[in-house]
Design an enzyme around this catalytic site. Structure first.
Site: not given
Ligand code: NAD
Length: 481
Positions: A249, A283, A461
């Site tokens: 997502e 998001c 989901e």
């Molecule tokens: P992010 O991708 O930086 O981090 C998300 C999660 O992934 C965190 O727990 C982070 O620690 C983990 N992560 C980071 N690098 C990783 C790796 N290499 N391997 C495994 N895990 C890793 O995102 P963010 O800044 O926390 O959240 C914002 C983003 O989330 C925005 O782009 C937003 O649009 C998106 N989002 C999407 C939805 C949806 O349902 N589509 C919902 C909420 C947020």
């Protein structure tokens, strides 16, 4: 100082290598706790606990599983004031929002899947004339990984964990390192609700260390991830050679299409919310606003006047509509779009400045910002900013706005404001998005499929879609004489 620990095999444990990272209160811009930066050795411990718990948990009756998940839901509701306060302090979101949305929804996630699992059924196919009967057995996968972002911390964390557990899996989960506190408290809640040891394990730390270790673990066979598109692509590249099941997502750049024939008052109030709720860090926020040219000037003036009435303030202040952004780094990222607005093809109509909040001068506060653009291809309309910034642009025809709505790499959600049924049918069918709201925004029924197309993700989901993701279908064919 709040010290957070990992929750493994029903116990709170420090990280094996004793590595820690600072946790910030964004409303004050100061460190107020520390969290483990867990390594692969912690993830291995969590995996072993989950593996050990799996045979028993996957054979627990549905009634028993459902009862435990309902109990978790009930305790979350009982502890709502404390959880909401923790969420608001950790994330910077208004306390009123955490109380009304985040925490109630976390409880609903558990209650929903506690009920859904009792209704989840598989199919049978009689091979008529061949004396054979097929049925589909839906079995839990085993140990699965759940990784969630910071914007709706407990809400999105539990949105993954609840269906995974309901379906009979054991879980290794990691919340965002930016907002770990409510996930930490969830461990206690699960123990109190009687969730057996090892069924849920929560490890904390950076994405590049802890998250990466979960994704790389060869025996964690499915990963449910919510976060940025770039991270999702990276996770997919690591997981694909191991043939892991993936649900991704990801980001969005959602269009909000406003036609002159809509219910104007309702549209205006909802559009303020869909632009700036949670500081625009949802998001699903409608960050590209397209308005039919006959009402464009009117909308512009009414919208700016409504936005100027929003109060930016400390999250705990009951007057606050817009709280703090989640981190200094995120504030800087969002501000860079404002600083470069002209170069990126926009003209700031309202906002654009940092806000000094009394007694919280170091907090990460930004005015809700409205930018007018002329070309949908400009950077401001193509890149996900994920903050309190929206763009406005007029359009003349349905065809033109549909093309602009779809002319972006993302496809998470879209909102359409119109009272024309024919147009509604045409547009909802052609718009490239996983979720389309007509004359509303963010109205959720947890039975519906939730997710995006294009760069907004893979998989869905929600409802039975989530239970299908967290199970493997097995075809059993029985021949009889
Ligand atoms: P992010 O991708 O930086 O981090 C998300 C999660 O992934 C965190 O727990 C982070 O620690 C983990 N992560 C980071 N690098 C990783 C790796 N290499 N391997 C495994 N895990 C890793 O995102 P963010 O800044 O926390 O959240 C914002 C983003 O989330 C925005 O782009 C937003 O649009 C998106 N989002 C999407 C939805 C949806 O349902 N589509 C919902 C909420 C947020």
């Amino acid at each position: 100082m709040v010290t957070i620990q990992n929750y493994i095999n029903g116990e709170y444990l420090p990280p094996v290598a004793d590595r820690w990272i600072a946790n910030y209160d964004p409303s004050m811009g100061e460190v107020y706790g520390q969290i483990p930066n867990s390594g692969s050795e912690d993830v291995e411990k969590a995996y072993q606990a989950a593996k050990e718990a799996f045979p028993s948990w996957s054979n627990t009756t549905l009634e028993e599983r459902s009862k435990i998940l309902s109990k978790i839901a009930q305790i979350i509701t009982e502890r709502l004031p404390e959880l909401a306060e923790a969420e608001s302090k950790d994330n910077g979101k208004p306390l009123s929002l955490a109380k009304a949305i985040d925490i109630p929804r976390a409880s609903s996630n558990f209650q929903f899947f506690a009920n859904a699992i009792t209704q989840f059924a598989s199919e049978a196919h009689e091979s008529v004339g061949l004396n054979a009967m097929n049925f589909t057995l839906r079995q839990p996968i085993g140990v699965v990984g759940c990784i969630s972002p910071w914007n709706l911390p407990l809400y999105l964390f539990t949105w993954k964990i609840a269906p995974a557990l309901a379906a009979g899996n054991c879980v290794v989960a990691k919340p965002s390192e930016v907002t770990p506190v409510t996930a930490y408290l969830l461990g206690e809640i699960c123990n109190e609700a009687g969730l057996p040891k090892g069924v849920l394990n929560i490890v904390h730390g950076l994405g590049t260390t802890t998250g990466q270790a979960i994704v790389e673990h060869p025996d964690i066979k499915a990963i449910s991830f919510t976060g940025g598109t770039k991270t999702g692509a990276h996770i997919a590249s690591v997981a694909a050679p191991m043939f892991k099941k993936l649900s991704l997502e990801l980001g969005g750049k959602n269009p909000n299409l406003i036609f002159a024939d809509c219910n104007y008052e309702k549209m205006l109030a909802t559009t303020v919310r869909s632009s700036f709720a949670n500081q625009g860090q949802i998001c699903l926020c409608g960050s590209r606003i397209f308005v039919e040219s006959t009402i464009y000037e009117q909308f512009k003036s009414d919208f700016i006047s409504a936005v100027s009435q929003l109060t930016v303030g400390h999250p705990f202040d009951s007057e606050t509509n817009v709280g703090a952004l989640v981190s200094k780094a995120h504030l800087e990222k969002v501000k860079s779009y404002i600083d470069n607005a002209t170069e990126y093809g926009g003209r700031i109509l309202y906002g654009g400045k940092e806000v000094l909040v009394e007694n919280a001068e170091n907090g990460y506060y930004l005015q809700p910002t409205v930018i007018e653009v002329e070309d949908n291809q400009c950077k401001l309309n193509q890149e996900e900013i994920f903050g309190p910034i929206v763009t406005l642009m007029p359009f003349d025809s349905e065809e033109e706005v549909l093309e602009m709505a779809n002319d972006v790499s993302y496809g998470l959600s879209a909102t359409i404001w119109t009272n024309n049924l024919n147009r509604t049918m045409r547009l909802t069918k052609q718009i490239q998005a996983g979720i389309v709201w007509v004359n509303t925004w963010l109205m959720r029924d947890l039975r519906t499929p939730f997710g995006g197309v294009k760069n907004s993700g893979v998989g869905r989901e929600g409802g039975f879609e989530a239970l299908r993701f967290f199970t493997e279908p097995k075809n059993i064919c029985i021949k009889y004489d």
